[in-house]
Design a protein around this motif. Sequence first.
Motif, mmCIF file in Angstrom:
data_model
loop_
_atom_site.group_PDB
_atom_site.id
_atom_site.type_symbol
_atom_site.label_atom_id
_atom_site.label_comp_id
_atom_site.label_asym_id
_atom_site.label_seq_id
_atom_site.Cartn_x
_atom_site.Cartn_y
_atom_site.Cartn_z
ATOM 1 N N GLY A 1 -25.778 -25.715 -19.140
ATOM 2 C CA GLY A 1 -25.654 -24.282 -18.618
ATOM 3 C C GLY A 1 -24.576 -24.104 -17.497
ATOM 4 O O GLY A 1 -24.773 -23.194 -16.512
ATOM 5 N N ILE A 2 -23.489 -25.087 -17.560
ATOM 6 C CA ILE A 2 -22.573 -25.081 -16.302
ATOM 7 C C ILE A 2 -21.879 -23.608 -16.425
ATOM 8 O O ILE A 2 -20.809 -23.465 -15.643
ATOM 9 C CB ILE A 2 -21.756 -26.265 -16.274
ATOM 10 C CG1 ILE A 2 -21.079 -26.505 -17.415
ATOM 11 C CG2 ILE A 2 -22.650 -27.612 -15.992
ATOM 12 C CD1 ILE A 2 -19.972 -27.796 -17.473
ATOM 13 N N LEU A 3 -21.440 -23.109 -17.555
ATOM 14 C CA LEU A 3 -20.349 -22.048 -17.935
ATOM 15 C C LEU A 3 -20.826 -20.905 -17.377
ATOM 16 O O LEU A 3 -21.915 -20.327 -18.175
ATOM 17 C CB LEU A 3 -20.250 -22.097 -19.302
ATOM 18 C CG LEU A 3 -19.245 -23.035 -19.846
ATOM 19 C CD1 LEU A 3 -19.349 -23.376 -21.415
ATOM 20 C CD2 LEU A 3 -17.827 -22.878 -19.396
ATOM 21 N N ASN A 4 -20.284 -20.483 -16.371
ATOM 22 C CA ASN A 4 -20.512 -18.885 -15.877
ATOM 23 C C ASN A 4 -22.000 -18.605 -15.847
ATOM 24 O O ASN A 4 -22.295 -17.429 -16.387
ATOM 25 C CB ASN A 4 -19.647 -18.019 -16.937
ATOM 26 C CG ASN A 4 -18.505 -17.290 -16.274
ATOM 27 O OD1 ASN A 4 -18.348 -17.544 -15.071
ATOM 28 N ND2 ASN A 4 -17.816 -16.561 -16.785
ATOM 29 N N PRO A 5 -22.881 -19.583 -14.951
ATOM 30 C CA PRO A 5 -24.231 -19.173 -15.351
ATOM 31 C C PRO A 5 -24.415 -17.904 -14.493
ATOM 32 O O PRO A 5 -23.965 -17.560 -13.514
ATOM 33 C CB PRO A 5 -24.899 -20.308 -14.117
ATOM 34 C CG PRO A 5 -23.501 -20.824 -13.496
ATOM 35 C CD PRO A 5 -22.332 -20.880 -14.414
ATOM 36 N N GLY A 6 -25.580 -17.242 -15.419
ATOM 37 C CA GLY A 6 -25.781 -15.960 -14.974
ATOM 38 C C GLY A 6 -24.904 -14.642 -15.360
ATOM 39 O O GLY A 6 -25.153 -13.534 -15.133
ATOM 40 N N VAL A 7 -23.775 -15.115 -16.035
ATOM 41 C CA VAL A 7 -23.023 -14.001 -16.595
ATOM 42 C C VAL A 7 -23.395 -13.784 -17.970
ATOM 43 O O VAL A 7 -23.697 -14.748 -18.573
ATOM 44 C CB VAL A 7 -21.266 -14.452 -16.387
ATOM 45 C CG1 VAL A 7 -20.441 -13.590 -17.346
ATOM 46 C CG2 VAL A 7 -20.866 -14.609 -14.794
#
Length: 535
Positions: free
Chosen positions: A522-528
């Motif tokens: 989950g490192i990619l733009n977390p929360g986007v």
Amino acid sequence: MTEADLPRTDFHPYRWGDPAHRTTLPAAATETLAAFGVRTPEQPPAELAAIPLAEPAVDLAALAEVVGAAHVSADHDTRLAHTRGWSTPDLLRLRAGDASDAPDAVVLPGSHQEVVDLLARCEQLNYAVVPFAGGTSVVGGLAPERAGFAGVVALDLKRLDAVLAVDEVSRTATLQAGLRGVEAERQLREKGLTLGHFPQSYEGASIGGYAAARSAGQSSAGYGRFDDMVVGLVLATPRGTLTSGTAPKSAAGPDLRQLVLGSEGALGVITSVTVRVRPLPAERVFEGWRFPDFATGAAALRRLAQDGPMPTVLRLSDEAETSVNLADPAAMFGGGPGGCMAVTGYEGTAAEVAARRAAVTEVLTAAGGQALGTEPGEAWRTGRFRAPYLRDPLLDAGVLIETLETVTFWSNLSALRTAVTEALSTALTAQGTPPLVLCHISHVYETGASLYFTVACAQTEDPVGQWQQAKQAANAAIRAAGAAITHHHGVGTDHRATYAEEVGPLAIEALSAVKAVLDPAGILNPGVLLPRAEG
Ligand SMILES: Cc1cc2nc3c(=O)[nH]c(=O)nc-3n(C[C@H](O)[C@H](O)[C@H](O)COP(=O)(O)OP(=O)(O)OC[C@H]3O[C@@H](n4cnc5c(N)ncnc54)[C@H](O)[C@@H]3O)c2cc1C
């Protein structure tokens, strides 16, 4: 200033565009603003050098091992230039000296493989990664949630800026994701081709951002949206490479291109796209129209969208927007011609433009429109990229100015416009700042259209909180009207909750499952786009 002569310079972190094109407010506007209770804020915007940043919390040497030391930066100004995007709250926070969302470092990979390797390294090091193209997101798409990560890295695609291939037979071009829209168009034009994609952020946005946020340009009636143009793409993920689009159309399963388009950096980093291109038009004609009211104008646009013929550009301002000429700062607040102004634009061969224009003229005239000739159309065409420059002097003067957009079916369009206008007016009037709410139909389809709102009022002491309340009211009105939370700005963090309500929990679970496969940590733009995975 037209799309052909826009240079692309690196932007100041909170002032739009090329310094040479910066503008001031005309006297008429200043007087009108005073009547609206607008007062210049006591605090001027923060000097860049005085904006504090936390010590970078990432291992720069480990990142440099992947891309080379020359392509990793943690210097103050570079980090500031990669802090959030271009929504008004983004700008207000930075002007107030708040850069708490700044990345720890900015990394510029030079190849697709370096992007793949960088994602793998960031996964090992537990760094969140923000894919960064032009940085013009207006929905919080560049401000992911840091909690739980050892650091945040902005992955700037600027070095991936090549036109990789042009297939003149198939009329496609393969473009790297960091290529600026302006530069892509310039290079295509040398070959007699055009992408035809001109969002109002054209001066700042890049190909990867167009794809990741499913952008729509102002010529969408003729050229389609960006997601209509993409026939192939390459995605780098922490798990490796995903490619899609071996042919223009296919019946093999769901279209994975459409899964990646609009994924806003949450599923991977788009490193290149293959797009459909068109011959550069020999002729362009833009024309103004006046309709007595919005309902008559909207019905006329619907006639064209449903029964044709379609111009290349087709838009209609409501009465309020018609009276405030955003495309021409010199004439701003000068009082418009009354009624509702529409713009039609035609591009193609001379014969084709003439024939289409004549046919459209017949339809619009029969539908109650009055042709105003090419002067207002050309004024719109040459002024359209100036409007973003107006936001800076308006914010300086103490105006809260922001835009939002939505889309619905034709049968619901009028109710949606009324509901959003009222929600914004009520929410801001309740805070003692009655607004001006302007609206236009920005993109049309056979079955519906998008509405684009511009809102302006006096700033309160807390303009970010002030806008948040208004925006929440607008979101609730859009939901209640059964419309979509975004037509082209995307979801980001700002629309995440409303988007989740709109599509429902099963859809969010399914998309989250895809993310868990491509980006397990989950490192990619977390929360986007999507809520963070629990646990
Ligand atoms: C003044 C102004 C006018 C605007 N007008 C329009 C308009 O007319 N039409 C329109 O559609 N939009 C408009 N926008 C919104 C914005 O410009 C668009 O969303 C644009 O597509 C973003 O492109 P970008 O290159 O700046 O992307 P960024 O802002 O850099 O990125 C957008 C999102 O996509 C992610 N991302 C970026 N690149 C990649 C990649 N290669 N792979 C995966 N994820 C990636 C980012 O992390 C972010 O979440 C406007 C914005 C401003 C400030």
